[in-house]
Design an enzyme around this catalytic site. Sequence first.
Site, PDB file in Angstrom:
ATOM      1  N   LYS A  19       0.900  -1.042   0.023  1.00 43.33           N
ATOM      2  CA  LYS A  19      -0.041  -0.247  -0.133  1.00 43.33           C
ATOM      3  C   LYS A  19       0.674   1.287   0.020  1.00 43.33           C
ATOM      4  CE  LYS A  19      -3.307   2.188   3.046  1.00 43.33           C
ATOM      5  NZ  LYS A  19      -3.967   2.008   4.386  1.00 43.33           N
ATOM      6  N   GLU A  77      11.126  -4.109   3.984  1.00 39.00           N
ATOM      7  CA  GLU A  77      11.232  -5.562   3.696  1.00 39.00           C
ATOM      8  C   GLU A  77      10.867  -5.829   2.178  1.00 39.00           C
ATOM      9  OE1 GLU A  77       9.759  -4.794   6.346  1.00 39.00           O
ATOM     10  OE2 GLU A  77      10.117  -5.817   8.232  1.00 39.00           O
ATOM     11  N   GLY A 122      -4.537  -2.404   5.667  1.00 42.75           N
ATOM     12  CA  GLY A 122      -3.514  -3.228   5.154  1.00 42.75           C
ATOM     13  C   GLY A 122      -3.870  -4.726   5.491  1.00 42.75           C
ATOM     14  N   ARG A 123      -4.169  -4.928   6.819  1.00 40.46           N
ATOM     15  CA  ARG A 123      -4.802  -6.329   7.258  1.00 40.46           C
ATOM     16  C   ARG A 123      -6.336  -6.525   6.828  1.00 40.46           C
ATOM     17  NH1 ARG A 123      -3.239  -2.795  11.114  1.00 40.46           N
ATOM     18  NH2 ARG A 123      -4.924  -1.976  12.544  1.00 40.46           N
ATOM     19  N   GLU A 171      -2.876  -6.716  15.481  1.00 38.73           N
ATOM     20  CA  GLU A 171      -2.499  -5.582  15.330  1.00 38.73           C
ATOM     21  C   GLU A 171      -3.519  -4.399  15.168  1.00 38.73           C
ATOM     22  OE1 GLU A 171       0.756  -4.674  11.918  1.00 38.73           O
ATOM     23  OE2 GLU A 171      -0.985  -4.346  10.702  1.00 38.73           O
ATOM     24  N   HIS A 182      -1.319 -33.177  19.939  1.00 39.96           N
ATOM     25  CA  HIS A 182      -0.093 -33.941  20.291  1.00 39.96           C
ATOM     26  C   HIS A 182       0.952 -33.015  20.664  1.00 39.96           C
ATOM     27  CE1 HIS A 182      -1.809 -37.718  19.237  1.00 39.96           C
ATOM     28  NE2 HIS A 182      -2.612 -37.070  18.309  1.00 39.96           N
ATOM     29  N   LYS A 190      10.591   0.063  12.960  1.00 37.94           N
ATOM     30  CA  LYS A 190      11.165   0.459  11.747  1.00 37.94           C
ATOM     31  C   LYS A 190      12.350   1.599  11.863  1.00 37.94           C
ATOM     32  CE  LYS A 190       7.176  -0.112   8.689  1.00 37.94           C
ATOM     33  NZ  LYS A 190       6.168   0.597   7.935  1.00 37.94           N
TER      34      LYS A 190
END
Length: 547
Positions: A206, A212, A267-268, A353, A384, A512
């Site tokens: 966006k 990254e 974004g999410r 978030e 398990h 950041k």
Amino acid sequence: MSSLTESVAWQALKSQQKAMQSFSIKKSFAQDQNRFSKFSRKDCKILFDFSKNLIDQTSFDLLLNLAKQAQVSQKISDLFNGFKVNTSEQQAVLHTILRKPIGYKVELDGVNIVPVIHLALSKMSKIVSEVHNGLWRGFNGREITDIVNIGIGGSYLGQYLVSEGLLPYRRAKINCHYLANIDGSEFYHLTQKVKAESTLFIISSKSFSTLETIKNACSIKNWYFAQGGTKEGFNQHFLAVTANAQKAVEFGLEPFNIIPMWDYIGGRYSLWSAIGLPIAFSIEMSNFMELLSGAFSVDQHVQQQDLAQNIPLIMALLDVWYSNFWDAQTKAVLPYDYYLRNFTQHLQQLDMESNGKSVQLDGSQVDYKTGSIIWGGLGCNGQHAYHQLLHQGTHLVPVDFIVPAVSHNFVDDHHYYLYANCLAQSQSLMEGKSYSEVVLELQNKGLSAKQIEHLAPHKVIIGNKPSNTLVLDRVTPFSLGALIALYEHKVFLQSVILNINAFDQFSVELGKSLSYRVYEALKGSNLDGLDSSTKALVDYFRLNQRG
Ligand code: F6P
């Protein structure tokens, strides 16, 4: 105390929790034959069973009072109608328009934006069909066989969940890959799997400025040229989905290769936009539209249903109930289906978030618990591993079980066993095993009184542990869309009840900016001002580069 914790509805819930100290879910099933029908709902092709919870009619009604006090109906309408519900950033939050069929109208600053969304969908559709039909080819004329999504957080997790989750609907020719982390090892392994000549890279960002993503995009660009990719063919291999078209142009992309995103889509919450392009490449546009329909059906549900019928609201209230009144520290989300194996990971971003906040809308500190800590993973694998703690540990961990009634893959009676395991877990969390049951069991095995005395406490399972079960018809584009949207609205409604802003994420910025400073230190800048721990860790890194 905040006005929330002082409020009548909150205080009534506090008293109710005290009154329920000896409440037994198991007994309440025995006493009330209608408990399941009272505490379950079915809509949008999802059956939501919340009967195995620490609630009775009184607590349910009191929880609904809390929702009424928070004016959730008004807040739902504000969200859907483009009010600036992200108050810290003065931003409307409109992911719900992404799933609105054409013909609907939502105005932002006096302009109907639904057509803008459909224009972007048409562009997606055109690109996807050109690639699928072999009209869009690589620099040397080869067909595109692989798509790589370069993006992180909300520009990765949703698409990853859905494209993997809907593999049964996949168009065989196209493989989807993801490059999210800045870790060179991830880059290395990805570039071993694909060929530049037949790969289309989508830079999903966006902001088009996430470290990254941009670092990976630049390295992939270099790799493309190193693999023989031509300058003329560059735009046959790179697309961007972004709200920052200028930066994408600077990267070298033609306007046609840039598909828009908008500030009013978080974004999410963005997998429904062109950020979901890898999904469309994987399952075709018609299935992508089905995914949107599933989410749209939940949008209708959340707006139209009464509070007592409203599934995301009930989910939100239960989370508030456990974290604030029963001292639950975390919540487990356990999908029993291979195709939903990435669901918990997506939900972690969506929920944590959004609601990991410490101040109320007016900036004052909260004096109550906000967002849930979400963890979990695939059943039966977890049985398990960590289920032991769910059953016999000291923490109260409410659980969401998610399971489809029908599997995509019939292998003997595996799905009967899978479904049975899911139900058996919620049942045993609730029922437990009492001391007297354990004693009887051990007596029947012929153990001595002394042996029983020693062993019995270890085998007691307290039970009375709450859970929800969500049953999908099967994992289809529609039901997966609905499932994700249910949780999106749950997160929003929880934020409304808790009077926090679910739509900003300022803390991400701190990490950041500090990472740039540390990066400079690793590269050799002076270490003044760093704490002794960070300084020593930087030194250790530098030393090892020389060795
Ligand atoms: O993780 C923080 C975050 O801001 C997310 O909200 C967002 O989805 C992600 O970074 C990626 O951002 P962008 O799409 O701008 O690259």
